[in-house]
Motif scaffolding. Sequence first.
Motif, PDB file in Angstrom:
ATOM      1  N   ILE A 255      31.960  -8.448  -8.706  1.00 51.69           N
ATOM      2  CA  ILE A 255      31.160  -7.222  -8.575  1.00 51.69           C
ATOM      3  C   ILE A 255      30.027  -7.470  -7.582  1.00 51.69           C
ATOM      4  O   ILE A 255      29.232  -8.391  -7.754  1.00 51.69           O
ATOM      5  N   ASN A 256      29.962  -6.674  -6.538  1.00 53.94           N
ATOM      6  CA  ASN A 256      28.836  -6.710  -5.614  1.00 53.94           C
ATOM      7  C   ASN A 256      28.136  -5.348  -5.642  1.00 53.94           C
ATOM      8  O   ASN A 256      28.799  -4.308  -5.663  1.00 53.94           O
ATOM      9  N   VAL A 257      26.807  -5.381  -5.660  1.00 56.40           N
ATOM     10  CA  VAL A 257      26.033  -4.140  -5.777  1.00 56.40           C
ATOM     11  C   VAL A 257      25.137  -3.974  -4.557  1.00 56.40           C
ATOM     12  O   VAL A 257      24.544  -4.946  -4.080  1.00 56.40           O
ATOM     13  N   GLY A 258      25.060  -2.749  -4.058  1.00 53.43           N
ATOM     14  CA  GLY A 258      24.171  -2.447  -2.948  1.00 53.43           C
ATOM     15  C   GLY A 258      23.137  -1.414  -3.363  1.00 53.43           C
ATOM     16  O   GLY A 258      23.501  -0.367  -3.896  1.00 53.43           O
ATOM     17  N   VAL A 259      21.867  -1.739  -3.186  1.00 55.54           N
ATOM     18  CA  VAL A 259      20.820  -0.766  -3.504  1.00 55.54           C
ATOM     19  C   VAL A 259      20.207  -0.246  -2.212  1.00 55.54           C
ATOM     20  O   VAL A 259      20.299  -0.873  -1.165  1.00 55.54           O
ATOM     21  N   SER A 260      19.577   0.895  -2.317  1.00 54.53           N
ATOM     22  CA  SER A 260      19.005   1.508  -1.124  1.00 54.53           C
ATOM     23  C   SER A 260      17.755   2.270  -1.486  1.00 54.53           C
ATOM     24  O   SER A 260      17.753   3.018  -2.452  1.00 54.53           O
ATOM     25  N   GLY A 261      16.692   2.099  -0.721  1.00 55.55           N
ATOM     26  CA  GLY A 261      15.473   2.815  -1.085  1.00 55.55           C
ATOM     27  C   GLY A 261      14.516   3.066   0.039  1.00 55.55           C
ATOM     28  O   GLY A 261      13.318   2.809  -0.091  1.00 55.55           O
ATOM     29  N   PRO A 262      14.984   3.585   1.207  1.00 55.54           N
ATOM     30  CA  PRO A 262      14.020   3.848   2.273  1.00 55.54           C
ATOM     31  C   PRO A 262      12.944   4.849   1.862  1.00 55.54           C
ATOM     32  O   PRO A 262      11.791   4.734   2.298  1.00 55.54           O
ATOM     33  N   GLY A 263      13.292   5.817   1.010  1.00 53.48           N
ATOM     34  CA  GLY A 263      12.303   6.799   0.573  1.00 53.48           C
ATOM     35  C   GLY A 263      11.196   6.165  -0.245  1.00 53.48           C
ATOM     36  O   GLY A 263      10.024   6.555  -0.141  1.00 53.48           O
ATOM     37  N   VAL A 264      11.556   5.149  -1.037  1.00 52.68           N
ATOM     38  CA  VAL A 264      10.556   4.465  -1.865  1.00 52.68           C
ATOM     39  C   VAL A 264       9.581   3.691  -0.981  1.00 52.68           C
ATOM     40  O   VAL A 264       8.367   3.725  -1.176  1.00 52.68           O
ATOM     41  N   VAL A 265      10.117   2.986   0.022  1.00 56.11           N
ATOM     42  CA  VAL A 265       9.260   2.221   0.931  1.00 56.11           C
ATOM     43  C   VAL A 265       8.367   3.154   1.735  1.00 56.11           C
ATOM     44  O   VAL A 265       7.170   2.909   1.913  1.00 56.11           O
ATOM     45  N   CYS A 266       8.953   4.266   2.195  1.00 62.54           N
ATOM     46  CA  CYS A 266       8.176   5.220   3.000  1.00 62.54           C
ATOM     47  C   CYS A 266       7.041   5.813   2.164  1.00 62.54           C
ATOM     48  O   CYS A 266       5.908   5.951   2.638  1.00 62.54           O
ATOM     49  N   ALA A 267       7.335   6.124   0.890  1.00 64.47           N
ATOM     50  CA  ALA A 267       6.298   6.688   0.013  1.00 64.47           C
ATOM     51  C   ALA A 267       5.181   5.677  -0.208  1.00 64.47           C
ATOM     52  O   ALA A 267       3.994   6.046  -0.264  1.00 64.47           O
ATOM     53  N   ALA A 268       5.543   4.394  -0.316  1.00 68.02           N
ATOM     54  CA  ALA A 268       4.530   3.360  -0.537  1.00 68.02           C
ATOM     55  C   ALA A 268       3.591   3.227   0.659  1.00 68.02           C
ATOM     56  O   ALA A 268       2.442   2.791   0.522  1.00 68.02           O
ATOM     57  N   LEU A 269       4.084   3.609   1.842  1.00 67.45           N
ATOM     58  CA  LEU A 269       3.276   3.455   3.060  1.00 67.45           C
ATOM     59  C   LEU A 269       2.445   4.691   3.393  1.00 67.45           C
ATOM     60  O   LEU A 269       1.702   4.679   4.380  1.00 67.45           O
ATOM     61  N   GLN A 270       2.581   5.727   2.608  1.00 67.03           N
ATOM     62  CA  GLN A 270       1.757   6.907   2.856  1.00 67.03           C
ATOM     63  C   GLN A 270       0.279   6.580   2.556  1.00 67.03           C
ATOM     64  O   GLN A 270      -0.013   5.817   1.645  1.00 67.03           O
ATOM     65  N   ASN A 271      -0.596   7.140   3.299  1.00 64.21           N
ATOM     66  CA  ASN A 271      -2.044   6.946   3.101  1.00 64.21           C
ATOM     67  C   ASN A 271      -2.458   5.479   3.189  1.00 64.21           C
ATOM     68  O   ASN A 271      -3.257   4.987   2.391  1.00 64.21           O
ATOM     69  N   THR A 272      -1.876   4.747   4.140  1.00 62.46           N
ATOM     70  CA  THR A 272      -2.242   3.330   4.318  1.00 62.46           C
ATOM     71  C   THR A 272      -2.839   3.098   5.707  1.00 62.46           C
ATOM     72  O   THR A 272      -2.706   2.017   6.272  1.00 62.46           O
ATOM     73  N   GLN A 273      -3.504   4.110   6.250  1.00 65.31           N
ATOM     74  CA  GLN A 273      -4.000   4.023   7.624  1.00 65.31           C
ATOM     75  C   GLN A 273      -4.957   2.852   7.830  1.00 65.31           C
ATOM     76  O   GLN A 273      -5.012   2.271   8.900  1.00 65.31           O
ATOM     77  N   GLY A 274      -5.710   2.486   6.808  1.00 63.89           N
ATOM     78  CA  GLY A 274      -6.707   1.434   6.985  1.00 63.89           C
ATOM     79  C   GLY A 274      -6.185   0.029   6.807  1.00 63.89           C
ATOM     80  O   GLY A 274      -6.919  -0.950   7.008  1.00 63.89           O
ATOM     81  N   LEU A 275      -4.918  -0.115   6.474  1.00 61.70           N
ATOM     82  CA  LEU A 275      -4.374  -1.445   6.190  1.00 61.70           C
ATOM     83  C   LEU A 275      -3.930  -2.148   7.469  1.00 61.70           C
ATOM     84  O   LEU A 275      -3.433  -1.519   8.401  1.00 61.70           O
ATOM     85  N   SER A 276      -4.106  -3.470   7.483  1.00 67.52           N
ATOM     86  CA  SER A 276      -3.563  -4.264   8.593  1.00 67.52           C
ATOM     87  C   SER A 276      -2.054  -4.413   8.400  1.00 67.52           C
ATOM     88  O   SER A 276      -1.515  -4.124   7.328  1.00 67.52           O
ATOM     89  N   LEU A 277      -1.372  -4.911   9.433  1.00 66.73           N
ATOM     90  CA  LEU A 277       0.069  -5.113   9.315  1.00 66.73           C
ATOM     91  C   LEU A 277       0.400  -6.223   8.311  1.00 66.73           C
ATOM     92  O   LEU A 277       1.464  -6.198   7.687  1.00 66.73           O
ATOM     93  N   THR A 278      -0.509  -7.163   8.137  1.00 63.87           N
ATOM     94  CA  THR A 278      -0.314  -8.180   7.089  1.00 63.87           C
ATOM     95  C   THR A 278      -0.259  -7.518   5.724  1.00 63.87           C
ATOM     96  O   THR A 278       0.603  -7.825   4.887  1.00 63.87           O
ATOM     97  N   GLU A 279      -1.167  -6.563   5.511  1.00 65.94           N
ATOM     98  CA  GLU A 279      -1.195  -5.857   4.222  1.00 65.94           C
ATOM     99  C   GLU A 279       0.004  -4.916   4.081  1.00 65.94           C
ATOM    100  O   GLU A 279       0.539  -4.733   2.994  1.00 65.94           O
ATOM    101  N   VAL A 280       0.423  -4.330   5.194  1.00 65.47           N
ATOM    102  CA  VAL A 280       1.611  -3.478   5.166  1.00 65.47           C
ATOM    103  C   VAL A 280       2.837  -4.288   4.759  1.00 65.47           C
ATOM    104  O   VAL A 280       3.648  -3.871   3.929  1.00 65.47           O
TER     105      VAL A 280
END
Length: 453
Positions: free
Chosen positions: A215-240
């Motif tokens: 059994i091999n499983v593939g997960v996908s969550g670009p929407g979750v990652v994109c939502a996590a990055l909303q309102n992060t204008q002040g963060l450095s790329l290290t923090e991103v």
Amino acid sequence: MSFSIQNNEILETVRMVSDQHFDVRTITIGIDLHDCIDTDIKRLNEKIYAKITRVGKNLVQTATELSAKYGVPIVNQRVAVTPIAQIGAATGADSYVSIAQTLDKAAKAIGISFIGGFSALVHKGMSAADEILIRSIPEAMACTDVVCSSVNIGSTRAGINMDAVRLMGETIRQTAAITPEGFGCAKLVVFCNAVEDNPFMAGAFHGSGEADCVINVGVSGPGVVCAALQNTQGLSLTEVAELVKKTAFKITRVGELIGHEASKMLGIPFGILDLSLAPTPAVGDSVARILEAMGLSVCGTHGTTAALALLNDAVKKGGMMASSAVGGLSGAFIPVSEDEGMIAAVEAGVLTLDKLEAMTAVCSVGLDMIAVPGDTPASTLAGIIADEAAIGLINSKTTAVRVIPVTGKDVGDYVEFGGLLGRAPVMPVKSGSCEVFINRGGRVPAPVQSMKN
């Protein structure tokens, strides 16, 4: 290994599913078909049908029960089999189309969405069976609905088989010509450094180093990652990067749970979890929008490759912490037709074939679901394959080409594939010719592994 999950993880998962398009993209059973080999192709087909329907008969029901139990959509259930060129060789047949039809029939009998493995591995050379399979691909793609095909034409250890590259350019042209709007090419992928445990189509096959069933499983969550990055204008790329890593960890935990549960219910060993950010045409489920959330005005502009490299690496790091067996392709997919942000960037004239090729040097897979003019020469298609394979060859990574010449259409036209395959604007290719280069044939030698810079 014991596996546990905390209540707060369940609540986070509920939010990811309800608001951010999170899903388990696929549960894929890998099935070894070597014990089906027979010199009589009729008996071979009977054995293949019997084994796939026996092993996979409870897959869809299991996915439905797990989805209801945990409230997580499990979008696809699939099967990947041993590369058919290895299974058909003993028959002496001059075509493997009947095997493709058997795979199609078996897949429909158990209700899965796709079956992969109409494949050949020809990175160092082509056997007679390999060539028969490749020459069977156009008709096989035309007369089946859910069969997917792949051919591995290169590896870092062997180099690139340019005779196979030339043949695949011709095969893609033929497949496009006999399937409506080139749709058969959406089920056909050409690899360099293919992996044996990839659960994602169209390139899934069950490698020779695998167990009888897995059994091999593939997960996908670009929407979750994109939502996590909303309102992060002040963060450095290290923090991103840290934020993406933590988000990938949460996504992976869900896939790990589903994989282990499916393994118990089906009585089949759990293989790997493929943590890939695989987009869909739905708004809010786009890899391109993640890159734009990092600070790009539009995907494809300068800085895109760097942003994608950061994303891909952070996803891998987060996933590795959450699973005992991350494998497959694991990273960010950038298929044009399946990502509404990519489509918008192409329409804006910013995202081009050249930029997509550069992006593939730092992410999973390669040039994916790209529509090109229907009159694109086979040699040009072969040149696209060779360029992409060279990136995989030198960088010791998987790369692939899933390109679709759309008969009767030109740059600026659109093609509709429907469902997860989406819609694609027809993109321009270069006007020069690489025909003499491609027709030389032979092999691009394996690269030196030291003296890297």
